[in-house]
Design a protein around this motif. Structure first.
Motif, PDB file in Angstrom:
ATOM      1  N   GLU A   1      38.771  40.201  41.937  1.00  0.00           N
ATOM      2  CA  GLU A   1      37.468  40.086  42.608  1.00  0.00           C
ATOM      3  C   GLU A   1      36.946  38.650  42.557  1.00  0.00           C
ATOM      4  OE1 GLU A   1      33.190  41.708  41.500  1.00  0.00           O
ATOM      5  OE2 GLU A   1      34.556  43.325  42.138  1.00  0.00           O
ATOM      6  N   GLU A   2      37.022  38.043  41.385  1.00  0.00           N
ATOM      7  CA  GLU A   2      36.561  36.663  41.230  1.00  0.00           C
ATOM      8  C   GLU A   2      37.407  35.725  42.100  1.00  0.00           C
ATOM      9  OE1 GLU A   2      35.428  33.673  37.564  1.00  0.00           O
ATOM     10  OE2 GLU A   2      37.235  34.896  37.366  1.00  0.00           O
TER      11      GLU A   2
ATOM     12  N   ASP B   1      36.216  35.858  45.717  1.00  0.00           N
ATOM     13  CA  ASP B   1      34.914  35.196  45.896  1.00  0.00           C
ATOM     14  C   ASP B   1      35.048  33.674  45.851  1.00  0.00           C
ATOM     15  OD1 ASP B   1      33.696  37.661  46.045  1.00  0.00           O
ATOM     16  OD2 ASP B   1      32.899  37.613  43.993  1.00  0.00           O
TER      17      ASP B   1
ATOM     18  N   ARG C   1      34.644  30.755  48.942  1.00  0.00           N
ATOM     19  CA  ARG C   1      33.684  29.663  48.770  1.00  0.00           C
ATOM     20  C   ARG C   1      34.357  28.299  48.926  1.00  0.00           C
ATOM     21  NH1 ARG C   1      31.783  30.118  43.395  1.00  0.00           N
ATOM     22  NH2 ARG C   1      31.495  32.269  43.983  1.00  0.00           N
TER      23      ARG C   1
END
Length: 173
Positions: free
Chosen positions: A125-126, A129, A133
Motif C-alpha cells: 500500500e505504501e 502511494d 506521488r
C-alpha cells in the motif's frame, strides 16, 4: 571480504536523491546514491590483486559514460523498490558487461537495470502511494560520469570506497 562496483553521480544529483532517500530508504546511511555496475561479490587478498589489475585495464579502455534520467519507476511486483530510471546506453552496458568478465565473471542475480534507488522496503500500500506521488516529479537529468568505484562492505553493513577508477579521458581531479 565483500566487494561491489558502482558509479556515483554528481553531488548535485546525490543531494536531490538523498532528499527522498532520507524518508523512503532504510539503507540511506549505508551507501550514497549510486548506480550498481557489479553486484556484491566475495574476494580474498590474492584474488583482489588480479581483480584490481583487470578493472584498471577495463577503465583505461572505457569511454566516460553519459547517464540520462528520464522518470521514476519501480521493480514492483518483484520487489517494492522505487527508483530513478537511468536509460541504458551502449557505454553503460559495455562497462557492466566487462565487469562481469575475466576474473569478475559470475552469474548475475538480476538483469542489468541501471537505476538510482529512491526508496525500498515499502508495504504494498505504501509503495503504491509513494510511487504515484514521486511519478509527478519532473526529474529529467543528464550528466557524464568519468569514473567508477570499487567498494567494500564494513562489518556494520555500510559500504565505503576501496579504489576509484577513472575512465579513458576522465578528469584527474
Amino acid at each position: 571480504m565483500r566487494y561491489g562496483i558502482a558509479i556515483f553521480p554528481s553531488k548535485l544529483l546525490q543531494d536531490k536523491i538523498n532528499s527522498y532517500r532520507k524518508r523512503y530508504d532504510p539503507h540511506y546511511a549505508l551507501i550514497p546514491p549510486h548506480i550498481t555496475i557489479k553486484d556484491p561479490f566475495e574476494a580474498d587478498e590474492a584474488e583482489l590483486k588480479e581483480i584490481i589489475s583487470y578493472i584498471e585495464r577495463v577503465a583505461a579502455e572505457a569511454e566516460p559514460v553519459k547517464i540520462d534520467i528520464t522518470k521514476v519507476s519501480s521493480f514492483y511486483p518483484v520487489n517494492n523498490v522505487i527508483y530513478l530510471k537511468v536509460e541504458e546506453n551502449s557505454a553503460l552496458s559495455a562497462l557492466h558487461d566487462q565487469l562481469y568478465s575475466g576474473p569478475l565473471e559470475h552469474e548475475q542475480p538480476y538483469n542489468f537495470v541501471p537505476h538510482l534507488t529512491l526508496g525500498q522496503k515499502f508495504s504494498d500500500e505504501e509503495h503504491s502511494d509513494v510511487l504515484e506521488r514521486l511519478k509527478m516529479l519532473d526529474i529529467r537529468h543528464s550528466e557524464t560520469i568519468d569514473r567508477f568505484q570499487l567498494l567494500y562492505q564494513l562489518e556494520n553493513g555500510s559500504w565505503t570506497v576501496y579504489e576509484t577508477f577513472r575512465l579513458k579521458g576522465g578528469s584527474r581531479d
